[in-house]
Scaffold this motif. Structure first.
Motif, PDB file in Angstrom:
ATOM      1  N   LEU A   1       7.114   6.351  -8.425  1.00 47.50           N
ATOM      2  CA  LEU A   1       6.058   7.163  -9.026  1.00 47.50           C
ATOM      3  C   LEU A   1       6.211   8.652  -8.736  1.00 47.50           C
ATOM      4  O   LEU A   1       5.954   9.500  -9.597  1.00 47.50           O
ATOM      5  CB  LEU A   1       4.690   6.700  -8.519  1.00 47.50           C
ATOM      6  CG  LEU A   1       4.234   5.312  -8.998  1.00 47.50           C
ATOM      7  CD1 LEU A   1       3.016   4.871  -8.215  1.00 47.50           C
ATOM      8  CD2 LEU A   1       3.933   5.338 -10.492  1.00 47.50           C
TER       9      LEU A   1
ATOM     10  N   GLU B   1      -6.607   7.693  -7.122  1.00 50.40           N
ATOM     11  CA  GLU B   1      -5.835   7.560  -8.356  1.00 50.40           C
ATOM     12  C   GLU B   1      -4.387   7.183  -8.051  1.00 50.40           C
ATOM     13  O   GLU B   1      -3.810   6.298  -8.703  1.00 50.40           O
ATOM     14  CB  GLU B   1      -5.877   8.875  -9.153  1.00 50.40           C
ATOM     15  CG  GLU B   1      -7.231   9.215  -9.751  1.00 50.40           C
ATOM     16  CD  GLU B   1      -8.235   9.735  -8.724  1.00 50.40           C
ATOM     17  OE1 GLU B   1      -9.445   9.697  -9.017  1.00 50.40           O
ATOM     18  OE2 GLU B   1      -7.796  10.166  -7.616  1.00 50.40           O
ATOM     19  N   LEU B   2      -3.799   7.846  -7.044  1.00 52.32           N
ATOM     20  CA  LEU B   2      -2.423   7.515  -6.659  1.00 52.32           C
ATOM     21  C   LEU B   2      -2.358   6.120  -6.056  1.00 52.32           C
ATOM     22  O   LEU B   2      -1.408   5.367  -6.312  1.00 52.32           O
ATOM     23  CB  LEU B   2      -1.888   8.557  -5.674  1.00 52.32           C
ATOM     24  CG  LEU B   2      -0.433   8.360  -5.207  1.00 52.32           C
ATOM     25  CD1 LEU B   2       0.516   8.271  -6.394  1.00 52.32           C
ATOM     26  CD2 LEU B   2      -0.011   9.493  -4.275  1.00 52.32           C
TER      27      LEU B   2
ATOM     28  N   ALA C   1      -4.237   3.569  -6.808  1.00 45.54           N
ATOM     29  CA  ALA C   1      -4.310   2.615  -7.916  1.00 45.54           C
ATOM     30  C   ALA C   1      -2.979   2.530  -8.663  1.00 45.54           C
ATOM     31  O   ALA C   1      -2.553   1.442  -9.085  1.00 45.54           O
ATOM     32  CB  ALA C   1      -5.431   3.020  -8.872  1.00 45.54           C
ATOM     33  N   ALA C   2      -2.305   3.672  -8.810  1.00 49.46           N
ATOM     34  CA  ALA C   2      -1.010   3.688  -9.495  1.00 49.46           C
ATOM     35  C   ALA C   2       0.048   2.941  -8.683  1.00 49.46           C
ATOM     36  O   ALA C   2       0.883   2.215  -9.246  1.00 49.46           O
ATOM     37  CB  ALA C   2      -0.572   5.138  -9.730  1.00 49.46           C
TER      38      ALA C   2
ATOM     39  N   GLN D   1      -0.580   0.516  -6.518  1.00 54.51           N
ATOM     40  CA  GLN D   1      -0.940  -0.906  -6.619  1.00 54.51           C
ATOM     41  C   GLN D   1      -0.427  -1.501  -7.929  1.00 54.51           C
ATOM     42  O   GLN D   1       0.148  -2.599  -7.941  1.00 54.51           O
ATOM     43  CB  GLN D   1      -2.463  -1.040  -6.531  1.00 54.51           C
ATOM     44  CG  GLN D   1      -2.996  -2.410  -6.891  1.00 54.51           C
ATOM     45  CD  GLN D   1      -3.377  -3.238  -5.698  1.00 54.51           C
ATOM     46  OE1 GLN D   1      -3.414  -2.741  -4.580  1.00 54.51           O
ATOM     47  NE2 GLN D   1      -3.634  -4.503  -5.931  1.00 54.51           N
ATOM     48  N   LYS D   2      -0.638  -0.789  -9.026  1.00 52.03           N
ATOM     49  CA  LYS D   2      -0.187  -1.271 -10.334  1.00 52.03           C
ATOM     50  C   LYS D   2       1.327  -1.424 -10.369  1.00 52.03           C
ATOM     51  O   LYS D   2       1.853  -2.441 -10.865  1.00 52.03           O
ATOM     52  CB  LYS D   2      -0.639  -0.295 -11.427  1.00 52.03           C
ATOM     53  CG  LYS D   2      -0.239  -0.718 -12.830  1.00 52.03           C
ATOM     54  CD  LYS D   2      -0.701   0.312 -13.865  1.00 52.03           C
ATOM     55  CE  LYS D   2      -0.220  -0.096 -15.258  1.00 52.03           C
ATOM     56  NZ  LYS D   2      -0.619   0.931 -16.276  1.00 52.03           N
ATOM     57  N   ARG D   3       2.031  -0.448  -9.816  1.00 54.24           N
ATOM     58  CA  ARG D   3       3.500  -0.511  -9.813  1.00 54.24           C
ATOM     59  C   ARG D   3       3.985  -1.670  -8.937  1.00 54.24           C
ATOM     60  O   ARG D   3       4.944  -2.368  -9.303  1.00 54.24           O
ATOM     61  CB  ARG D   3       4.067   0.822  -9.300  1.00 54.24           C
ATOM     62  CG  ARG D   3       5.588   0.868  -9.199  1.00 54.24           C
ATOM     63  CD  ARG D   3       6.253   0.582 -10.526  1.00 54.24           C
ATOM     64  NE  ARG D   3       7.703   0.626 -10.433  1.00 54.24           N
ATOM     65  CZ  ARG D   3       8.518  -0.044 -11.232  1.00 54.24           C
ATOM     66  NH1 ARG D   3       8.017  -0.813 -12.205  1.00 54.24           N
ATOM     67  NH2 ARG D   3       9.818   0.045 -11.092  1.00 54.24           N
TER      68      ARG D   3
ATOM     69  N   GLU E   1       3.710  -4.828 -10.837  1.00 55.15           N
ATOM     70  CA  GLU E   1       4.793  -4.918 -11.811  1.00 55.15           C
ATOM     71  C   GLU E   1       6.070  -5.428 -11.148  1.00 55.15           C
ATOM     72  O   GLU E   1       6.791  -6.268 -11.718  1.00 55.15           O
ATOM     73  CB  GLU E   1       5.052  -3.548 -12.445  1.00 55.15           C
ATOM     74  CG  GLU E   1       3.932  -3.068 -13.361  1.00 55.15           C
ATOM     75  CD  GLU E   1       4.115  -1.621 -13.792  1.00 55.15           C
ATOM     76  OE1 GLU E   1       5.073  -0.963 -13.299  1.00 55.15           O
ATOM     77  OE2 GLU E   1       3.308  -1.131 -14.606  1.00 55.15           O
TER      78      GLU E   1
END
Length: 550
Positions: A84, A116-117, A119-120, A122-124, A127
């Motif tokens: 990221l 926000e970071l 959450a990003a 966590q999402k990555r 994936e």
């Protein structure tokens, strides 16, 4: 190839991965298989069958399997944040320490730890888990290894490997991201699906399931006092330039060990003095209640605190809650039928409260002494009466439990939680569990004072840990102050005492895997002679030579 699994012989083609064997036997195990034991040696599931062998499996509910899960999630976290942010804007990511079910991680570079970071990231990570990317391990000659870790900006590992005795290192790779880990990993990212990333303080909290419930992700419960104490120790390490084992080894090689020991001991004495000052500021305090887990250095701390209280005009008297043990035949039994010395029922709570109330009321009381050889409480004429400047310094594992001192007025008590909260890391991504430091302390002390083998201490450790989880940790945040007894240099000292004891555990014995793990861990440290350690140091409680009766 003939593979014997739990006594049953099966045939597999050569070069079949053990992961396939594990899949065929997964239903026989209550939890997901994490690692394989091949002819008595732990291996990762991606390893391939090369010969006839006997195998068994470890799951995520085994301590070794759970540690592999934690490492795998950490690598996924590091991979995700690198994807990221990129290496240009990411100077450093460090796994600092554990708090409850979370691992505190800090970042340095051109970014801030925001929700926000988080959450990003966590999402990555999810994936990565969905893609079931393989985590491979490969042995690299030291020159090639150094090139790879420099490319990834891992200065801490360059420092660590400088003291590596072998000619090469095993590195793990996840989709082009290389890293080094002390311990085993799961075969791919699909095995690790339970985690949460959240912004916390100035970094991130990486939350994971416990060993007992590997598929249950409980909400992170902040423990502010514990977090603050660990952060203070970490900041002190940064201040003196010793954040990891490589930094400690640099100090040893630089011939600055004596100075560093004096710095650390002075820092501890300063904090003990501050605690004594806080005690004296409360005029109603008559009972200083000290509690902490096994091998936290409670006895040495109680003695050093008493010295500081005396310097401030108070007259301290040491009392051990162990002297209020019930007689051996009255001790509760655990689920295995063994005496449970860890539970509150092993203490005569009523007698303790009666004696303390009498003392608080100005009466003279004869205090007991427990005879551990006979298993009975004795009275030997130890009379006590509290005067105006007298303070009782009481130490024991139940000291913070309100049931232990239920009859005493709250304003008469000052509560202290003590533990050896290791802040030193092996490197930025490999933290040292605080339990490892305490276990090594106990192995060394048990051998010196009780003639107990390392095998026996390791055998008893899970029971000790269960007792701590039930009787100590739930009350730690209730303390008025916390004291961290860990010494940044102590593992380099304990190494010389612990290694011969651990080598005494033979292959095939149930405690062998843990002994082997601890020996590999100690191999990172250069040894330090204990001769220069002051005789009032907490470390002396374990290696011997203390000026206190410990």
């Amino acid at each position: 190839m003939k593979i014997t699994v739990n006594g049953v012989v099966e045939e597999y083609a050569a070069d079949t991965a053990f992961e396939a064997v594990a899949a065929a036997h997964q239903e026989e195990y209550g939890n997901e298989i994490a690692l394989v034991v091949v002819n008595g040696k732990i291996q990762e599931l991606h390893k391939k069958i090369k010969e006839d062998c006997e195998v068994s499996f470890l799951t995520l509910r085994d301590s070794i399997g759970h540690r592999a899960y934690v490492r795998t999630v950490k690598m996924m976290f590091l991979k995700a944040i690198t994807d990221l942010v990129g290496l240009d804007d990411l100077e450093r990511v460090k796994v600092e320490f554990a708090v409850n079910n979370g691992y505190y991680c800090t970042v340095k570079g051109n970014l801030r730890a925001t929700e926000e970071l988080a959450a990003a990231i966590q999402k990555r990570m999810m994936e990565l888990a969905d893609r079931r990317l393989p985590i491979t391990k490969k042995y690299y000659p030291m020159g090639k290894c150094m090139k790879l870790i420099r490319e990834h900006g891992m200065k801490d590992k360059v420092q660590l490997f400088r003291y590596r005795r072998s000619s090469g290192v095993n590195l793990y790779c996840l989709d082009g991201f290389y890293d080094y880990y002390y311990g085993y990993m799961l075969p791919d990212t699909g095995y690790a699906r339970h985690f949460q990333v959240q912004a916390y303080d100035k970094g991130f909290m990486l939350v994971m399931p416990s060993e007992k419930e590997p598929f249950v992700l409980k909400p992170f419960c902040p423990q502010e006092k514990l977090f603050s104490t660990l952060k203070e120790a970490t900041d002190w390490g940064v201040h003196v330039g010793i954040e990891n084992v490589g930094g400690l080894n640099d100090v040893i090689c630089g011939n600055h060990m004596q100075e560093m020991i004096l710095w650390q001991e002075a820092e501890q004495e300063r904090r003990i003095g501050e605690i004594a000052q806080k005690v004296t500021e409360h005029s109603h305090v008559k009972f200083v209640m000290i509690a902490g887990p096994s091998s936290s250095g409670k006895t040495s701390f109680a003695n050093r605190l008493s010295v500081q209280l005396r310097a401030l005009g108070k007259i301290p008297h040491l009392i051990s809650l162990d002297d209020y043990f019930v007689n051996r035949e009255d001790t509760p039994l655990d689920e295995k039928g063994d005496y449970n010395f860890e539970c509150l029922g092993a203490i005569d709570v009523e007698m303790f409260n009666q004696d303390m109330l009498k003392l608080l009321g100005g009466e003279e009381v004869e205090l007991p002494a427990f005879n551990f050889k006979t298993g009975h409480r004795e009275y030997n004429g130890h009379m006590m009466k509290l005067e105006e400047e007298d303070i009782l310094v009481i130490e024991g594992i139940h000291g913070l439990n309100p049931k232990m001192s239920y009859s005493l007025p709250e304003d008469s008590k000052f509560k202290i939680y003590i533990s050896a909260l290791t802040s030193l890391n092996i490197d930025d991504h490999n933290r040292i569990p605080t339990t490892d430091g305490r276990l090594l302390r106990r192995i060394v002390r048990d051998a010196r004072t009780r003639g107990a083998s390392a095998k026996r201490t390791i055998q008893m450790w899970p029971s000790v840990r269960r007792g701590e989880e039930e009787n100590i940790f739930p009350f730690q945040e209730e303390a008025d102050v916390m004291f961290n007894s860990a010494l940044v240099y102590e593992l380099a000292v304990l190494k010389q005492y612990a290694e011969p004891l651990l080598f005494g555990i033979r292959e095939g014995e149930p405690e062998y895997f843990e002994a082997k793990r601890l020996l590999r861990f100690l191999n990172y440290f250069l040894g330090v002679d204990s001769a220069s350690i002051p005789n009032n140091s907490v470390c002396r409680e374990f290696v011997g030579g203390s000026c206190f009766k410990v």
